[in-house]
Scaffold this active site. Structure first.
Site, PDB file in Angstrom:
ATOM      1  CG  HIS A  50      -0.331   0.358   2.497  1.00 40.67           C
ATOM      2  ND1 HIS A  50      -0.189   1.655   2.927  1.00 40.67           N
ATOM      3  CD2 HIS A  50       0.220  -0.418   3.454  1.00 40.67           C
ATOM      4  CE1 HIS A  50       0.413   1.657   4.110  1.00 40.67           C
ATOM      5  NE2 HIS A  50       0.679   0.422   4.454  1.00 40.67           N
ATOM      6  CB  CYS A  51       1.445   4.145  -1.574  1.00 36.02           C
ATOM      7  SG  CYS A  51       0.264   4.116  -2.938  1.00 36.02           S
ATOM      8  CD  GLU A  52      -1.371  10.597   0.886  1.00 38.58           C
ATOM      9  OE1 GLU A  52      -1.958  11.439   1.591  1.00 38.58           O
ATOM     10  OE2 GLU A  52      -0.480  10.909   0.065  1.00 38.58           O
ATOM     11  CB  SER A  68      -3.546   1.459  -2.563  1.00 37.85           C
ATOM     12  OG  SER A  68      -2.912   1.041  -1.382  1.00 37.85           O
ATOM     13  CE1 TYR A  75      -1.502   4.141   8.503  1.00 33.33           C
ATOM     14  CE2 TYR A  75      -1.750   6.493   8.139  1.00 33.33           C
ATOM     15  CZ  TYR A  75      -1.564   5.424   8.998  1.00 33.33           C
ATOM     16  OH  TYR A  75      -1.445   5.645  10.352  1.00 33.33           O
TER      17      TYR A  75
END
Length: 191
Positions: free
Chosen positions: A97-99, A101, A137
């Site tokens: 994941h990232c901020e 996704s 996130y």
């Protein structure tokens, strides 16, 4: 197809559609169930790869996550000495994941799959089961702050980190260019 990457079985986690049709997404609820142990009977290891920049990660992340925002770090961590499940009946999964996704998480997921594929004879893989946390996130944190450490959220474009963000973006672009050059050289050598 609902089979994992090595075509041996179906996914352990329920998946949903996401931005990238070729990737498997899970909901924040499913992630919380994984963290809460509801899938422990199926899973031997869960690796949560947070592809956000270090300042974002330090400003709040999913408990137990690895902050691997550079491609080389992720490849070294997982492929230098691949992690092998001790039990044949249980699985290792990686959740990226990232901020949101939207870009960084899916890109890292694809990169690891490509590198894993090229290191193995098809359809074999070291990590056949990869997932993306839908919404990233930003979606997970407000629903499950109790699984976040510290229970905070620092966006990528936070005003206090503009300079650092620009430096990191520039570096990641130069790493990507370097990586493409090395890939091309290694492909040419194989011909």
């Amino acid at each position: 197809t609902e089979l994992i990457g090595n075509l041996s079985k179906v996914h352990a986690l329920p998946t949903i559609m996401g931005k990238h049709g070729d990737l498997k997404y899970i909901t924040s609820e499913t992630m919380a169930k994984v963290l809460g142990g509801e899938y422990d009977h199926l899973l031997e290891g869960v690796y949560i790869v947070d592809c956000r920049y270090p300042y974002e990660f330090e400003g709040g992340h999913i408990r137990g996550a690895l902050n691997l925002h550079r491609a080389d770090d992720a490849i070294d961590y997982f492929l230098k000495e691949p992690i092998v499940p001790k039990s044949r009946d249980k699985r290792l999964i990686i959740i990226f994941h990232c901020e949101f996704s939207s870009e960084r998480g899916p890109k890292m997921c694809r990169l690891l799959r490509e590198e894993d594929r090229s290191a193995n004879e098809y359809p074999n893989l070291n990590y056949p089961e990869l997932y993306i946390l839908k919404g990233g996130y930003k979606a997970f944190f407000p629903q499950f702050p109790n699984y976040c450490d510290p229970p905070k959220y620092c966006p990528m474009d936070h005003e206090d980190f503009q300079e650092e963000m620009l430096k990191l973006r520039k570096k990641s672009k130069s790493w990507a260019g370097e990586r493409r050059r090395w890939d091309l050289i290694s492909r040419l050598k194989k011909m």
